[in-house]
Design an enzyme around this catalytic site. Structure first.
Site, PDB file in Angstrom:
ATOM      1  CB  SER A  10     -26.642  21.661 -25.132  1.00  0.00           C
ATOM      2  OG  SER A  10     -27.832  22.097 -24.508  1.00  0.00           O
ATOM      3  CG  HIS A  38     -27.035  23.866 -28.884  1.00  0.00           C
ATOM      4  ND1 HIS A  38     -27.354  23.924 -30.225  1.00  0.00           N
ATOM      5  CD2 HIS A  38     -28.123  23.315 -28.272  1.00  0.00           C
ATOM      6  CE1 HIS A  38     -28.575  23.444 -30.418  1.00  0.00           C
ATOM      7  NE2 HIS A  38     -29.069  23.070 -29.240  1.00  0.00           N
ATOM      8  CG  ASP A  40     -31.110  23.501 -26.183  1.00  0.00           C
ATOM      9  OD1 ASP A  40     -31.319  23.321 -27.402  1.00  0.00           O
ATOM     10  OD2 ASP A  40     -30.225  22.899 -25.546  1.00  0.00           O
ATOM     11  CG  MET A  42     -36.696  24.465 -24.680  1.00  0.00           C
ATOM     12  SD  MET A  42     -36.703  22.919 -23.759  1.00  0.00           S
ATOM     13  CE  MET A  42     -35.122  22.233 -24.256  1.00  0.00           C
ATOM     14  CG  HIS A  71     -32.364  24.110 -30.878  1.00  0.00           C
ATOM     15  ND1 HIS A  71     -32.269  22.859 -30.300  1.00  0.00           N
ATOM     16  CD2 HIS A  71     -33.397  24.040 -31.760  1.00  0.00           C
ATOM     17  CE1 HIS A  71     -33.209  22.074 -30.807  1.00  0.00           C
ATOM     18  NE2 HIS A  71     -33.909  22.768 -31.680  1.00  0.00           N
ATOM     19  CG  MET A  73     -36.575  23.348 -29.454  1.00  0.00           C
ATOM     20  SD  MET A  73     -35.699  22.367 -28.227  1.00  0.00           S
ATOM     21  CE  MET A  73     -34.407  23.521 -27.787  1.00  0.00           C
ATOM     22  CG  MET A 142     -34.461  18.230 -33.196  1.00  0.00           C
ATOM     23  SD  MET A 142     -33.307  18.964 -32.045  1.00  0.00           S
ATOM     24  CE  MET A 142     -33.609  18.055 -30.540  1.00  0.00           C
ATOM     25  N   GLY A 147     -36.999  19.012 -26.125  1.00  0.00           N
ATOM     26  CA  GLY A 147     -37.621  19.395 -24.858  1.00  0.00           C
ATOM     27  C   GLY A 147     -36.748  19.172 -23.641  1.00  0.00           C
ATOM     28  CG  PHE A 148     -37.271  17.199 -21.192  1.00  0.00           C
ATOM     29  CD1 PHE A 148     -37.420  17.955 -20.030  1.00  0.00           C
ATOM     30  CD2 PHE A 148     -38.397  16.942 -21.969  1.00  0.00           C
ATOM     31  CE1 PHE A 148     -38.672  18.422 -19.647  1.00  0.00           C
ATOM     32  CE2 PHE A 148     -39.654  17.413 -21.585  1.00  0.00           C
ATOM     33  CZ  PHE A 148     -39.792  18.152 -20.420  1.00  0.00           C
ATOM     34  N   GLY A 149     -32.821  17.518 -21.945  1.00  0.00           N
ATOM     35  CA  GLY A 149     -31.501  16.927 -22.102  1.00  0.00           C
ATOM     36  C   GLY A 149     -31.494  15.513 -21.540  1.00  0.00           C
ATOM     37  CG  ASP A 180     -29.745  19.315 -30.146  1.00  0.00           C
ATOM     38  OD1 ASP A 180     -29.263  18.795 -29.125  1.00  0.00           O
ATOM     39  OD2 ASP A 180     -30.449  20.345 -30.124  1.00  0.00           O
ATOM     40  N   GLY A 181     -29.004  15.779 -29.614  1.00  0.00           N
ATOM     41  CA  GLY A 181     -29.758  14.881 -28.748  1.00  0.00           C
ATOM     42  C   GLY A 181     -29.069  13.543 -28.564  1.00  0.00           C
ATOM     43  N   GLY A 202     -24.995  18.000 -24.603  1.00  0.00           N
ATOM     44  CA  GLY A 202     -25.343  18.646 -23.336  1.00  0.00           C
ATOM     45  C   GLY A 202     -24.816  17.868 -22.159  1.00  0.00           C
ATOM     46  CB  SER A 203     -26.118  14.913 -20.346  1.00  0.00           C
ATOM     47  OG  SER A 203     -26.527  14.260 -21.515  1.00  0.00           O
TER      48      SER A 203
HETATM   49  C1  DX5 Z   1     -33.119  18.988 -26.413  1.00  0.00           C
HETATM   50  C2  DX5 Z   1     -32.103  20.052 -26.727  1.00  0.00           C
HETATM   51  C3  DX5 Z   1     -30.707  19.585 -26.714  1.00  0.00           C
HETATM   52  C4  DX5 Z   1     -30.235  19.045 -25.384  1.00  0.00           C
HETATM   53  C5  DX5 Z   1     -29.283  17.934 -25.693  1.00  0.00           C
HETATM   54  O1  DX5 Z   1     -34.375  19.422 -26.782  1.00  0.00           O
HETATM   55  O2  DX5 Z   1     -32.346  20.615 -27.989  1.00  0.00           O
HETATM   56  O3  DX5 Z   1     -29.823  20.589 -27.169  1.00  0.00           O
HETATM   57  O4  DX5 Z   1     -29.581  19.969 -24.592  1.00  0.00           O
HETATM   58  O5  DX5 Z   1     -28.909  17.329 -24.499  1.00  0.00           O
HETATM   59  P1  DX5 Z   1     -28.172  15.913 -24.491  1.00  0.00           P
HETATM   60  O6  DX5 Z   1     -26.872  16.100 -25.212  1.00  0.00           O
HETATM   61  O7  DX5 Z   1     -27.990  15.635 -23.043  1.00  0.00           O
HETATM   62  O8  DX5 Z   1     -29.079  14.940 -25.175  1.00  0.00           O
HETATM   63 ZN    ZN Z   2     -30.796  21.960 -28.817  1.00  0.00          ZN
END
Ligand code: DX5
Ligand code: ZN
Length: 228
Positions: A10, A38, A40, A42, A71, A73, A142, A147-149, A180-181, A202-203
């Site tokens: 992500s 991926h 995101d 938002m 994705h 959102m 999910m 909303g956040f990584g 995801d998440g 993501g992270s």
């Molecule tokens: C959160 C996103 C994810 C996010 C995942 O709302 O949909 O795709 O980037 O990040 P990590 O892998 O760091 O949880």
């Molecule tokens: Zn996502």
């Protein structure tokens, strides 16, 4: 089930000033290559955060040949999702909590040449949406509140993964099961054992020193713990 686990970094955790290079870091041929990228989207309405929209996705699509997994959102995906499919995204995922007519939306996405994805938030049950999922190619479960990584993985959602896996394996649904998440080296094994096909990270990818190596390591770890 997909032939091997799919890894979808992500870019939410990437450097937004260098998105092209950040995607290129996971696009070299071989084990370090991402299966999907991926993205995101938002809108600060469906989720309390704002990221990027169609113009940025259009530029990213021109800059890479890795399939792009959008994705969304966002509120009113019935109106806005089609643009991402028309732009050439490989998979366009909308939230069931936001879509007014998810069956019609899936048909439109497919007609525009994309795979259609349906996402469910951690608190949303799967059962009421099983008929709708017959029209979709991807189910995005999910495992954090969207909303956040960088949030912590919620293992309770794996029951939904197990249910979806069983319905796919028995031929009742035909879906790529995506999660995801909070996916990282500590959590990917339980998700793989529950039956996930595609892992968003993501992270765990863009927080690593070498994002490509992180992709290869996650895929290898998931492959060793696959269901079935
Ligand atoms: C959160 C996103 C994810 C996010 C995942 O709302 O949909 O795709 O980037 O990040 P990590 O892998 O760091 O949880
Ligand atoms: Zn996502």
């Amino acid at each position: 089930m997909a032939e091997r686990p799919l890894i979808a970094p992500s870019i939410l955790s990437a450097d937004f000033a260098r998105l092209g290079e950040e995607i290129a870091a996971v696009a070299h041929p071989g084990e370090t290559r991402a299966d999907w990228v991926h993205v995101d989207v938002m809108d600060a309405h469906f989720v309390p955060n704002l990221t990027l929209g169609l113009p940025v996705v259009e530029s990213l699509l021109k800059s890479t040949d890795v399939p792009v997994d959008c994705h969304l959102m966002i509120d009113d995906p019935d109106r806005w999702a089609i643009g991402y499919a028309e732009a050439g995204a490989y998979n366009v995922t909308v939230h069931v909590e936001a879509a007014a007519n998810p069956v019609k939306l899936a048909k439109n996405l497919r007609a525009a040449g994309a795979k259609a994805g349906l996402s469910i938030k951690p608190g949303t049950p799967l059962e009421p949406h099983l008929e709708t999922l017959k029209h979709y190619d991807t189910l995005l479960v999910m495992s954090v509140e969207p909303g956040f990584g960088g949030q912590s993985f919620m293992p309770d959602v794996l029951d939904k993964v197990r249910t979806a896996r069983r319905l796919v394996d028995t031929g009742h649904l035909k879906l790529v099961v995506e999660i995801d998440g909070g996916i990282n080296a500590d959590t990917i094994e339980q998700a793989a054992e529950a039956g996930v096909d595609c892992f968003v990270a993501g992270s765990a990818v863009y927080g690593a020193q070498d994002p490509g190596k992180a992709v290869a390591a996650l895929r290898e770890q998931a492959a060793r713990h696959r269901a079935g």
